[in-house]
Enzyme design. Structure first.
Site, PDB file in Angstrom:
ATOM      1  N   GLY A 239       0.754  -1.249   0.000  1.00 11.48           N
ATOM      2  CA  GLY A 239       0.000   0.000   0.000  1.00 11.48           C
ATOM      3  C   GLY A 239       0.779   1.290   0.000  1.00 11.48           C
ATOM      4  O   GLY A 239       0.191   2.358  -0.186  1.00 11.48           O
ATOM      5  N   CYS A 346     -14.650   4.887 -27.985  1.00 14.26           N
ATOM      6  CA  CYS A 346     -15.884   5.649 -28.186  1.00 14.26           C
ATOM      7  C   CYS A 346     -16.652   5.912 -26.895  1.00 14.26           C
ATOM      8  O   CYS A 346     -17.796   5.480 -26.746  1.00 14.26           O
ATOM      9  CB  CYS A 346     -16.748   4.916 -29.186  1.00 14.26           C
TER      10      CYS A 346
HETATM   11  N1  LLP Z   1      -1.699  -6.896  -0.546  1.00 18.47           N
HETATM   12  C1  LLP Z   1      -3.024  -6.974  -0.750  1.00 18.47           C
HETATM   13  C2  LLP Z   1      -3.793  -7.925   0.033  1.00 18.47           C
HETATM   14  C3  LLP Z   1      -3.649  -6.145  -1.690  1.00 18.47           C
HETATM   15  O1  LLP Z   1      -4.971  -6.225  -1.874  1.00 18.47           O
HETATM   16  C4  LLP Z   1      -2.878  -5.220  -2.438  1.00 18.47           C
HETATM   17  C5  LLP Z   1      -3.498  -4.346  -3.438  1.00 18.47           C
HETATM   18  C6  LLP Z   1      -1.498  -5.180  -2.208  1.00 18.47           C
HETATM   19  C7  LLP Z   1      -0.939  -6.031  -1.248  1.00 18.47           C
HETATM   20  C8  LLP Z   1      -0.576  -4.260  -2.949  1.00 18.47           C
HETATM   21  O2  LLP Z   1      -0.864  -2.929  -2.729  1.00 18.47           O
HETATM   22  P1  LLP Z   1       0.093  -1.797  -3.326  1.00 18.47           P
HETATM   23  O3  LLP Z   1       1.422  -1.910  -2.628  1.00 18.47           O
HETATM   24  O4  LLP Z   1       0.237  -2.064  -4.780  1.00 18.47           O
HETATM   25  O5  LLP Z   1      -0.599  -0.545  -3.047  1.00 18.47           O
HETATM   26  N2  LLP Z   1      -5.840  -1.029  -9.240  1.00 18.47           N
HETATM   27  C9  LLP Z   1      -5.641  -0.031  -8.206  1.00 18.47           C
HETATM   28  C10 LLP Z   1      -4.914  -0.600  -6.998  1.00 18.47           C
HETATM   29  C11 LLP Z   1      -5.577  -1.808  -6.386  1.00 18.47           C
HETATM   30  C12 LLP Z   1      -4.842  -2.381  -5.216  1.00 18.47           C
HETATM   31  C13 LLP Z   1      -5.421  -3.686  -4.792  1.00 18.47           C
HETATM   32  N3  LLP Z   1      -4.745  -4.358  -3.731  1.00 18.47           N
HETATM   33  C14 LLP Z   1      -4.925   1.175  -8.807  1.00 18.47           C
HETATM   34  O6  LLP Z   1      -4.629   1.167 -10.000  1.00 18.47           O
HETATM   35  O7  LLP Z   1      -4.681   2.138  -8.116  1.00 18.47           O
END
Ligand code: LLP
Length: 421
Positions: A239, A346
């Site tokens: 995150g 579109c």
């Molecule tokens: N661990 C779990 C359980 C998760 O659900 C996620 C992301 C991560 C780790 C990794 O999070 P990160 O470090 O990448 O923030 N499509 C969205 C982001 C969705 C994130 C979903 N879960 C976007 O483009 O912003």
């Protein structure tokens, strides 16, 4: 920091001029830098130095086999959320004992797949899932290692669609019920309860929500230990956000995050796992696109490019900001232009930026979307029958296509005609 810099006025990916890649593969395309991927992985690894830890890359961010292999060879584990991701990680050579399985809806078939192939742990998200996992493990004569994902009811202060740690979100079990759920898990002979999992959201730009969540995890660890549970591993999720706009305040660094982890949880002497996705892949990738037309509207100019919302959905889906820059720098002193930057799809939602001030570009010139490495290619589709765009990996002065653009025939022939037609 990334490895996409201008040299002699031309944007390079490491030592490769971006126009050279465009000439070889056509536009639009994604290009990733090996050096940036590795740098970001190592920043996390170093941030947790002194603790027993594993950085499990959240491969949902960018899951090309070549990216996984690059990170796995550097020692990364993987966080997977589906049978497909599990098999992709295995295919890239990641051993089962470095794969953690997250997600609210793991099916019995996916659980079986992972138990057969080897797994570090399942991050369990509900009692019914726990029962299915227990029954599946027992039927195979194995014991499944688990953590239980708790929902700490903390506001991650991020976009609502990517916040996961509030009580209204579908993720984890409410932390208030944790003691009961751990007691239930301990009574299931197919499970080995080894720890706690928490993930509060994505693109976090402050440390405070982590601090609140990790304090709750620390308290819970002590309560569970007092009840006889051998809590020895903490999975802290991912995150940590990245700077999308170059002028905004940079989010905290992995080193600052690591210090927070040690401060809030270090005294518990647990093994630490983290699951960063975006921070590893995000600034390690560009999407490169060619300007098709510059069109004058009533009160604005539209830059119509050959990349579209199906190739990079983030602006349409989360109103996300991506820096969009000309691949060839304009002459010094040239007056800035203002465009609505749009794709050919579109619908009006196919807009990457409104009233974006940038140097003027003309039809046939290239533009690059920065910070497109995470949640870019993986979220793309063939909407409007636009073939998935290629992915390219750069390593110093070399580049190779790591996923080719399908031909129109390949795309069309994936459909089959029923017998009655
Ligand atoms: N661990 C779990 C359980 C998760 O659900 C996620 C992301 C991560 C780790 C990794 O999070 P990160 O470090 O990448 O923030 N499509 C969205 C982001 C969705 C994130 C979903 N879960 C976007 O483009 O912003």
């Amino acid at each position: 920091m990334d490895h996409f810099l201008y040299r002699d006025g031309v944007l390079h990916a490491e030592d490769v001029p971006v126009p050279e890649i465009a000439a070889a593969v056509g536009t639009p395309f994604y290009v990733y830098s090996t050096a940036t991927l590795l740098r970001h992985f190592r920043l996390f690894d170093e941030a947790l130095e002194g603790t027993d830890h594993l950085v499990c890359y959240a491969m949902k961010a960018a899951s090309n086999q070549a990216i996984l292999k690059t990170l796995a060879q550097a020692g990364a584990g993987m966080d997977v959320v589906s049978g497909g991701e599990y098999l992709r990680a295995k295919a890239a050579g990641v051993p089962g004992d470095r794969i953690v399985f997250s997600g609210v809806g793991k099916t019995a078939a996916e659980i079986r797949l992972a138990l057969e192939g080897g797994i570090r742990q399942f991050n369990v998200e509900s009692e019914p899932e726990m029962e299915v996992l227990n029954a599946t493990a027992l039927s195979m004569g194995v014991i499944a290692p688990i953590t239980i994902r708790v929902n700490p009811d903390v506001d991650a202060k991020t976009h609502a669609k990517i916040a996961t740690g509030k009580s209204e979100n579908k993720f984890g079990i409410p932390i208030s019920r944790a003691l009961d759920v751990y007691a239930m898990a301990a009574g299931l002979p197919g499970l080995d309860v080894i720890g706690i999992d928490v993930h509060i959201g994505s693109q976090l730009t402050e440390l405070e929500p982590y601090e609140l969540a990790y304090q709750k995890v620390a308290e819970l660890t002590e309560m569970l230990r007092a009840e006889g549970h051998d809590i020895r591993r903490l999975d802290l999720g991912g995150g940590l956000g990245i700077p999308y706009a170059r002028d905004n305040q940079a989010p905290p660094l992995p080193s600052e995050y690591g210090a927070l982890v040690k401060r809030t949880l270090g005294h518990l002497d647990c093994e630490i796992e983290i699951e960063p996705g975006r921070l590893i892949a995000g600034n390690a990738g560009l999407m490169v696109s060619e300007v098709i037309y510059v069109k004058s509207g009533e009160d604005r100019d539209f830059l119509i490019i050959d990349g579209a919302m199906n190739d990079l959905i983030r602006p349409a889906m989360y109103d996300a900001y991506h820096d969009i820059v000309p691949v060839v720098e304009p002459d010094a002193g040239i007056e800035q232009a203002k465009y609505d930057i749009v794709g050919p799809v579109c619908e009006s939602g196919d807009t990457f930026a409104k009233a974006r001030v940038m140097p003027p570009v003309a039809s046939g010139e290239l533009v690059a979307f920065r910070s497109a490495g995470a949640y870019g290619a993986v979220m793309s589709s063939e909407y409007n029958s636009r073939p998935l765009i290629p992915e390219v990996l750069v390593h110093e002065d070399q580049f190779e296509v790591i996923r080719a653009r399908p031909t129109f025939d390949e795309m069309i022939n994936r459909d089959t005609i029923p017998s009655w037609l």
